[in-house]
Each structure stands twice: as C-alpha cells, then as structure tokens.
Design an enzyme around this catalytic site. Structure first.
Site, PDB file in Angstrom:
ATOM      1  N   LYS A 239       0.828  -1.211   0.000  1.00 54.92           N
ATOM      2  CA  LYS A 239       0.000   0.000   0.000  1.00 54.92           C
ATOM      3  C   LYS A 239       0.860   1.257   0.000  1.00 54.92           C
ATOM      4  O   LYS A 239       0.470   2.277  -0.563  1.00 54.92           O
ATOM      5  CB  LYS A 239      -0.985  -0.001   1.166  1.00 54.92           C
ATOM      6  CG  LYS A 239      -2.045  -1.062   0.986  1.00 54.92           C
ATOM      7  CD  LYS A 239      -3.367  -0.755   1.659  1.00 54.92           C
ATOM      8  CE  LYS A 239      -4.384  -1.807   1.235  1.00 54.92           C
ATOM      9  NZ  LYS A 239      -5.639  -1.712   1.925  1.00 54.92           N
TER      10      LYS A 239
ATOM     11  N   LYS B 265      -3.086 -10.431  -5.951  1.00 55.62           N
ATOM     12  CA  LYS B 265      -4.409 -10.806  -5.451  1.00 55.62           C
ATOM     13  C   LYS B 265      -5.493  -9.881  -6.024  1.00 55.62           C
ATOM     14  O   LYS B 265      -5.218  -8.731  -6.372  1.00 55.62           O
ATOM     15  CB  LYS B 265      -4.434 -10.795  -3.917  1.00 55.62           C
ATOM     16  CG  LYS B 265      -4.498  -9.444  -3.267  1.00 55.62           C
ATOM     17  CD  LYS B 265      -4.943  -9.577  -1.807  1.00 55.62           C
ATOM     18  CE  LYS B 265      -5.240  -8.206  -1.234  1.00 55.62           C
ATOM     19  NZ  LYS B 265      -5.938  -8.240   0.031  1.00 55.62           N
TER      20      LYS B 265
ATOM     21  N   LYS C 224     -10.280  -5.003  -4.148  1.00 55.90           N
ATOM     22  CA  LYS C 224     -11.388  -4.119  -4.472  1.00 55.90           C
ATOM     23  C   LYS C 224     -10.926  -2.698  -4.721  1.00 55.90           C
ATOM     24  O   LYS C 224     -11.640  -1.893  -5.285  1.00 55.90           O
ATOM     25  CB  LYS C 224     -12.462  -4.161  -3.384  1.00 55.90           C
ATOM     26  CG  LYS C 224     -12.012  -3.728  -2.009  1.00 55.90           C
ATOM     27  CD  LYS C 224     -13.213  -3.701  -1.076  1.00 55.90           C
ATOM     28  CE  LYS C 224     -13.059  -4.568   0.145  1.00 55.90           C
ATOM     29  NZ  LYS C 224     -11.933  -4.202   1.023  1.00 55.90           N
TER      30      LYS C 224
HETATM   31  P1  ATP Z   1      -8.211  -3.536  -0.216  1.00 55.91           P
HETATM   32  O1  ATP Z   1      -8.218  -3.824  -1.678  1.00 55.91           O
HETATM   33  O2  ATP Z   1      -8.938  -2.301   0.161  1.00 55.91           O
HETATM   34  O3  ATP Z   1      -6.868  -3.677   0.401  1.00 55.91           O
HETATM   35  P2  ATP Z   1      -9.100  -6.150   0.159  1.00 55.91           P
HETATM   36  O4  ATP Z   1      -9.877  -6.423  -1.058  1.00 55.91           O
HETATM   37  O5  ATP Z   1      -7.758  -6.712   0.312  1.00 55.91           O
HETATM   38  O6  ATP Z   1      -9.076  -4.621   0.441  1.00 55.91           O
HETATM   39  P3  ATP Z   1     -10.086  -6.495   2.870  1.00 55.91           P
HETATM   40  O7  ATP Z   1     -11.249  -5.725   3.293  1.00 55.91           O
HETATM   41  O8  ATP Z   1      -8.789  -5.985   3.315  1.00 55.91           O
HETATM   42  O9  ATP Z   1     -10.033  -6.676   1.306  1.00 55.91           O
HETATM   43  O10 ATP Z   1     -10.240  -8.015   3.293  1.00 55.91           O
HETATM   44  C1  ATP Z   1     -11.405  -8.667   3.705  1.00 55.91           C
HETATM   45  C2  ATP Z   1     -11.185 -10.143   3.731  1.00 55.91           C
HETATM   46  O11 ATP Z   1     -11.099 -10.648   2.401  1.00 55.91           O
HETATM   47  C3  ATP Z   1      -9.897 -10.585   4.428  1.00 55.91           C
HETATM   48  O12 ATP Z   1     -10.159 -11.701   5.227  1.00 55.91           O
HETATM   49  C4  ATP Z   1      -8.994 -10.965   3.298  1.00 55.91           C
HETATM   50  O13 ATP Z   1      -8.086 -11.965   3.658  1.00 55.91           O
HETATM   51  C5  ATP Z   1      -9.956 -11.473   2.250  1.00 55.91           C
HETATM   52  N1  ATP Z   1      -9.437 -11.268   0.897  1.00 55.91           N
HETATM   53  C6  ATP Z   1      -9.140 -10.098   0.323  1.00 55.91           C
HETATM   54  N2  ATP Z   1      -8.728 -10.261  -0.941  1.00 55.91           N
HETATM   55  C7  ATP Z   1      -8.771 -11.595  -1.170  1.00 55.91           C
HETATM   56  C8  ATP Z   1      -8.470 -12.412  -2.298  1.00 55.91           C
HETATM   57  N3  ATP Z   1      -8.056 -11.881  -3.431  1.00 55.91           N
HETATM   58  N4  ATP Z   1      -8.629 -13.739  -2.192  1.00 55.91           N
HETATM   59  C9  ATP Z   1      -9.072 -14.287  -1.058  1.00 55.91           C
HETATM   60  N5  ATP Z   1      -9.372 -13.579   0.047  1.00 55.91           N
HETATM   61  C10 ATP Z   1      -9.234 -12.253   0.001  1.00 55.91           C
END
Ligand code: ATP
Ligand code: LTN
Length: 335
Positions: free
Chosen positions: A118, A200, A203
């Site tokens: 980040k 990964k 969002k």
């Molecule tokens: P951001 O993109 O804002 O960093 P994020 O998409 O990584 O957010 P979070 O809100 O940080 O999502 O995570 C919520 C949950 O979703 C966490 O338990 C995280 O491990 C899971 N998660 C996030 N991205 C993935 C992914 N690509 N595959 C599987 N699990 C995920």
C-alpha cells in the site's frame, strides 16, 4: 441445572468498507463466515477505521459502511446468531490500539507485506495509520478473546503479528488475551486479479477489469471473464506458470464445488472461450441471491440503523471488559 456443554469456540473477523467487495473477499473470507455461525460464537465487523489508512471521500465512505453492513446480512450472516457491528461505533478499538501500539516494534511493522504494497500504491500518503494498521487490527481481534480468526491467506501475517503482540503483553502483565489462530480455508483463499494473475484480486484496484465486484450485473461479470488474462497454451489444466488459468479454475471450483481434477476433465479439449463462459456463468449464479437480498436491506434504512445500533451496544459491552482488564494490569487507574 448445570450447563455442561463445552463453551463454543469463538471466531472474529472484519472487512474494510474500502470499496465494493469482490469475489475474492467473498470466496476467501465472507462465504466462510456464514458457514461458521453454528459451530462458533462469532463476531464480525465492518473495519471502517482501517479504511481511512488510505484517503476516503466522506460521503462515499458513509455509503460504503452502510453497504458493507447490508452485505454482511445479505450473504447470510444472522444477527441473532452472530454479533455484527461497525468498528468505529465501538470506542474500545481505538483505545486498545494505542496500548498495543506501544507493544509493537517498528521492525515488525516494517516487514508487513500489506504495508509495503500500500505504501508503494499510495506513495503520496504513507501515513502513520497505514504503518500502525496491524496494532489496530490486533486490538479488533484481542478485545473479543477469539480462538480463531477466519481470513484470506493475505492476512496470515497480520494474525501472526497479533499473536506475538498478545504473547508479549501476557508475558509482561499476566494473562489478559487469548492467543488466536489464523483460520484459512482451502478453496478461494487467494483469488487473483483477472488482469494480473500473480497479484491478489483487490477491491481497490484501479483497473475494474481486474476484479469482479459483488454488485456487478450478469453482463458485466461475463464481460470481465471474457477479458481475463490467460496464456497461449489453450489447455484448461492446472500447472505452474499458468497463473491466469489456475485462477479461473480455482474460481470455478470454489463456485461449483467441483475439484480441480474434475474441472480439468470436464474441459478437456475445449477452448478458453468456452471455459471463460462457464466460469462467468458459475459466478453469476453465486451472486444472484446475494444481490437480491442486498437490494432489500438497502431499501430499509430504519432496519439497517437499528441492527447497527444493537450490534454496537453489544460489542461495546463485550470489548469494554477486555479493555478494562488490560488497562488495570498495565497500571492505569480506573474510576
Ligand atoms: P483492499 O483492496 O482495500 O486492500 P481487500 O480487497 O484486500 O481490500 P479487505 O477488506 O482488506 O479486502 O479483506 C477482507 C477479507 O477478504 C480478508 O479476510 C482478506 O483476507 C480477504 N481477501 C481479500 N482479498 C482476497 C483475495 N483476493 N482472495 C481471497 N481472500 C481475500
Ligand atoms: N486487515 C484486514 C481487515 C481487518 C481484520 C481485522 C481482519 C481489520 N481488522 C480483524 C480480521 C480480524 C484486511 O485488510 N483484510
């Protein structure tokens, strides 16, 4: 009569309202939470204080917090079974985060992959909160004394740091915190970007073709899968170096319940076009009932507000107990 049933294990997890959740969030985290509700005593929260580690627009943040809460209900989390709440509505999170920050080392925080990612993405705003994020996450967790923390594989490092902080604190002041385990599901644990399948699915990605959002309509979902990056081999098989296809196979498997071998067999001799179509359709079917329920919750603002309020009250009570104990043990004077 004495209740001899063993105490249910506790589970806690949170999700940031930093955008519309993706298929990765759903398959990697949210979907598993729903299945845990009977076996565990569950706590699930919208981690809005975490979302502001990157700049948010107030009106949008407000909307995203509501939407995330509605989504938790829409995917099947039941406020009668689980404690659902919004992090910022429970003051103990910020309070314990400071105490834990004073027990978290600079070196430990510098090693966090999410911070490094980040910081690179938001080079113009590498703020203290972004760096200290794991202390706040440790507070979210430790306040509720959970045994397990169900998360996607990307969060394992943060849960491990939480364990270290808890052990350090307990070692210094006596037993205050349960030391939790990360709880990572096998399918869907790491859904990858449809455009850069070594990363990964996230969002907050700037390229909307990189992720499928839980709000995407069927046409958009199909379009995104048609555009997904693959390779030039034209064989649906799971193998090293085939990140794009591996990812699509994992998504398909997570949505249909078929094993990777079964997927390989079913698409033997078929082209990527057919496969992408099938993956898209499987995802559309998974999203359909969630989207219908989500729309209903978003229409009833009164119900949403009242559920948030109940959650905040219950979470405040539960978290206050741990915070008081931690403060007392550290030598603060409680009145
Ligand atoms: P951001 O993109 O804002 O960093 P994020 O998409 O990584 O957010 P979070 O809100 O940080 O999502 O995570 C919520 C949950 O979703 C966490 O338990 C995280 O491990 C899971 N998660 C996030 N991205 C993935 C992914 N690509 N595959 C599987 N699990 C995920
Ligand atoms: N850091 C997590 C979100 C998060 C969380 C938590 C997860 C905040 N607090 C407590 C589990 C437990 C993320 O970025 N996915």
């Amino acid at each position: 009569m004495e209740n001899t049933a063993p105490r249910k294990k506790r589970a806690l997890s949170c999700i940031q309202p930093s955008g519309v959740p993706t298929l990765g969030n759903y398959l990697g985290a949210l979907r598993n939470w729903v299945g845990m509700q009977d076996e565990f005593e569950c706590f699930f929260a919208v981690a809005d204080l975490h979302a502001i580690t990157v700049r948010q627009e107030p009106a949008k943040l407000r909307q995203q917090i509501r939407e995330m809460f509605a989504l938790l209900l829409a995917i099947g989390l039941d406020p009668e079974k689980s404690l659902l709440f919004v992090q910022s509505q429970v003051p103990a999170h910020s309070q314990l985060a400071w105490l834990l920050a004073c027990h978290t080392q600079f070196g430990e925080l510098s090693r966090m992959t999410q911070f490094k990612d980040k910081a690179q993405k938001h080079a113009d705003n590498i703020n203290l909160g972004l760096f200290a994020y794991p202390s706040l996450m440790a507070a979210d967790i430790l306040l509720y004394q959970p045994d397990v923390v169900p998360v996607g594989a990307d969060q394992k490092q943060h849960v491990e740091l939480t364990r270290n902080i808890a052990e350090r604190f307990n070692g210094l002041y006596g037993n205050v915190f349960t030391v939790p385990e990360p709880y990572i599901m096998k399918t869907g644990a790491r859904v990858r970007s449809l455009q850069e399948p070594t990363r990964k699915m996230s969002k907050s990605d700037e390229n909307q073709y990189a992720y499928v959002s839980l709000k995407d309509d069927p046409d958009t979902v199909m379009r995104k899968f048609r555009r997904a990056v693959t390779d030039s081999e034209a064989q649906v098989r799971y193998a090293e170096g085939k990140d794009g296809i591996n990812n699509l196979m994992e998504i398909y498997s997570a949505c249909t319940g078929d094993s990777l071998e079964a997927v390989e067999a079913a698409f033997a001799g078929k082209g990527y076009g057919d496969f992408k179509q099938a993956v898209g359709e499987a995802v559309v079917e998974v999203l359909r009932p969630i989207q219908e329920r989500f729309a209903r919750y978003m229409q009833d603002k009164g119900q949403l507000d009242s559920l948030m309020k109940q959650g905040a009250e219950r979470a405040s009570l539960a978290s206050r107990r741990t915070l008081d104990k931690a403060m007392k043990k550290m030598g603060f004077v409680l009145v």
